[in-house]
Every structure is written in C-alpha cells, then in structure tokens.
Design a protein around this motif. Structure first.
Motif, short mmCIF file in Angstrom:
data_model
loop_
_atom_site.label_atom_id
_atom_site.label_comp_id
_atom_site.label_asym_id
_atom_site.label_seq_id
_atom_site.Cartn_x
_atom_site.Cartn_y
_atom_site.Cartn_z
N MET A 16 34.95 35.21 -80.07
CA MET A 16 34.53 33.97 -80.37
C MET A 16 33.00 34.44 -81.00
SD MET A 16 34.43 32.53 -76.52
CE MET A 16 35.96 33.59 -76.27
N GLY A 17 32.62 33.64 -81.90
CA GLY A 17 31.30 33.77 -82.43
C GLY A 17 31.50 34.54 -83.70
N GLU A 39 33.79 28.17 -69.85
CA GLU A 39 33.13 27.93 -71.17
C GLU A 39 31.63 27.65 -71.53
OE1 GLU A 39 33.79 27.38 -75.30
OE2 GLU A 39 35.35 27.76 -73.67
N SER A 40 31.13 27.21 -70.62
CA SER A 40 29.64 27.02 -70.70
C SER A 40 28.86 28.41 -70.57
CB SER A 40 29.13 26.24 -69.56
OG SER A 40 29.11 26.93 -68.22
N ARG A 43 29.87 29.98 -74.15
CA ARG A 43 29.16 29.34 -75.12
C ARG A 43 27.64 29.53 -75.53
NH1 ARG A 43 30.04 28.38 -79.93
NH2 ARG A 43 32.19 28.08 -79.01
N VAL A 46 27.22 33.08 -77.08
CA VAL A 46 27.60 33.03 -78.44
C VAL A 46 26.49 32.18 -79.21
CG1 VAL A 46 29.30 31.97 -80.21
CG2 VAL A 46 30.09 32.98 -78.16
N ASP A 47 26.07 31.12 -78.68
CA ASP A 47 25.06 30.19 -79.23
C ASP A 47 23.66 31.07 -79.43
OD1 ASP A 47 26.53 28.38 -79.49
OD2 ASP A 47 25.92 26.93 -77.90
#
Length: 297
Positions: A16-17, A39-40, A43, A46-47
């Motif tokens: 992901m990302g 997931e947090s 994420r 990635v963020d």
C-alpha cells in the motif's frame, strides 16, 4: 491473490502507498497473519509518505506450509531452558531469508524494517546477514534471547500453550481471545482494542496451529543473540509496553544496552499487543525515526 514463488514455496504479501516512496517492510509475530496489522497503524505510516509491505510468514496465513512434523509441548518446554535440546523444523535465520526473497521480488535493494515480537527477532537476523538491505530497524516488544533477562509470566506461557491445541471452531476462537486478553494486559481489552479483535477472522482465513508451533520452535531454539547484536550499527528504535507479560520489557532494556545506535521508547499501559489507544503514540515515534534516517538512492 498477491503472492510470489520463493525458493521454498509461495509467500503471500500486500502493498500500500506509492511505489516510488521509501519502503517499510513489516514483519509480524508468532502465528500472526497480515490481517493482524491494525489498519490505523498501516495508514499512519502510508500517510507519512512511505510504501508499506506486509506479508504472511511461512507456515501461517496464505503462505507456504513447511512439511515437517511439529515438536510436542514437552520439547517446547524443554527448549525454554535449553535452546539446543532439539533441532527445530526451521530457524529464524531461514525465515529472514524469506524476507530477503520478498525484497528481491518487489525490486527493492533495501527497506526500513519493522518487526513485532518474533518479527523483531527475524529482523535481527536480517541485520546480521543482510545489513546492506536495511535502512533502519524498529523492534517492538522484542528481546535478544539473553537467558539472564526475565522471561514470560507463567500465565502468559499457559495462555500461549492453550492456543496451540486444536478442538472445534468455537473453542479455538475462545482460547485465542482469552490468550489475547492475557497478552494485552489489564488496561486495554485486546478483544476490543487490540489484535484479539481479529481472532474469528484469523481462524476463518487460515487456522494453522501446527505452523504456529513450528514457528515457536524456531524462536525457542534460536538462543542468545547478544554478542552478534553489539556489531549491529543500523539505526534502531525499540518500542515496548510496560505491561508486557509475554516478552518482558527488560528485553528491550537489554537490547538498548547491546545495540550501539538505538533509542528506547516505553509505552505506558501497553501489553504485548497493538492496542488502538497506543497506536498514535507508537506511530508518531516510528514516523519520526524513519524520517530521521537518510536514504542514499
């Protein structure tokens, strides 16, 4: 299904990302599958500008099964006191070789490596054999294997043993939930806030107790890594909960003493778990650490 054929069998992975962003390869713990990553947490990384790669270790999830018999519980208990008492079906070093093959497959010369519990032990072997492939290390809830460091509590050992037995779906899921609550500690109910939330989903995705037993044998037979760790110069962040009953927090104190280029962060009220209330603090420290490490391209 995203997987690749390693030299030993297929390994399931997810990404992901942006693929142009620096890679963060995440290695999970004993018996854990990709779905055990909150997931947090993924994420947040990635963020922060990173590409995240997660995968199922050999013998769990959708990755290949090792066709060797699992040691019985008596052998495992003996290995707690004598890691050389028997030869495990495979070693943590071999599991680290799986990781390198995954890096090769996705075309990455190197990555930041985050390892949780057993995953942190595998990451140590990566640092021993393939230091040029690691930009930085993050070791969560981990240890050096030093026999002088206090081990798991009797309650945690009993809970772990209960998850290796197999009965029916309802009983197995309840055993996993009960163990998760013990590992997660008294402050955050793992079945509400931690990886205990995923017990039913993990069972239905891939219930493989023999594989978990073989992984546990690899951990118990690995022995003391202390002398090799003193030679690891990779920038390392250690994170440990102060209520960890499975891997004593003194394990990270010991790692901080051994590793020459390290920082230790203790998370209050956290057990051996990835609990939602602690994830923002954990990820803030991880992202800060990753951004502080220069990468030569």
């Amino acid at each position: 299904m995203p997987s690749f054929q390693s030299s030993n069998g297929p390994i399931y992975f997810e990404q992901m990302g942006s693929r142009s962003a620096p890679t963060v390869l995440m290695i999970h713990g004993l018996g854990c599958q990709t779905i055990h990553w909150p997931e947090s947490m993924l994420r947040a990384i990635v963020d922060a500008g990173f590409r995240v790669v997660i995968f199922d270790n050999r013998d769990v999830g959708y990755s290949f099964e090792v066709e060797k018999s699992s040691p019985d519980i008596m052998h495992l208990l003996e290995a707690l006191n004598d890691p050389s008492c028997f030869e495990p079906p495979y070693t943590l070093e071999e599991m680290a070789e799986d990781v390198v093959q995954l890096l090769n497959h996705i075309g990455q010369s190197g990555a930041h490596v985050i390892g949780v519990s057993m995953g942190g032990m595998i990451a140590q072997h990566l640092a021993f054999r393939f230091p040029e492939r690691i930009f930085s290390l993050v070791l969560l809830m981990c240890s050096s294997g030093n026999p002088k460091v206090p081990g798991a509590s009797a309650e945690a050992i009993g809970a772990l043993a209960s998850t290796l037995a197999s009965s029916d779906r309802e009983s197995d899921i309840e055993s996993a939930r009960a163990a998760s609550r013990i590992f997660g500690g008294p402050h955050y109910d793992s079945c509400e806030y931690g990886i205990g939330r995923f017990c039913e989903r993990a069972y239905d995705r891939a219930r493989r107790p023999d594989g978990t037993t073989r992984q546990l044998a690899a951990i118990l037979c690995d022995g003391d890594r202390s002398s090799r760790l003193t030679q690891v110069s990779i920038p390392t962040l250690l994170i440990h909960g102060d209520h960890d009953a499975l891997v004593n927090p003194k394990g990270s104190d010991d790692l901080a003493r051994l590793l020459p280029n390290t920082e230790l962060v203790i998370v209050k009220n956290l057990g051996h778990d990835l609990s939602e209330p602690a994830i923002p603090f954990i990820c803030d420290n991880i992202v800060r650490h990753l951004h502080n490490v220069p990468i030569l391209r």
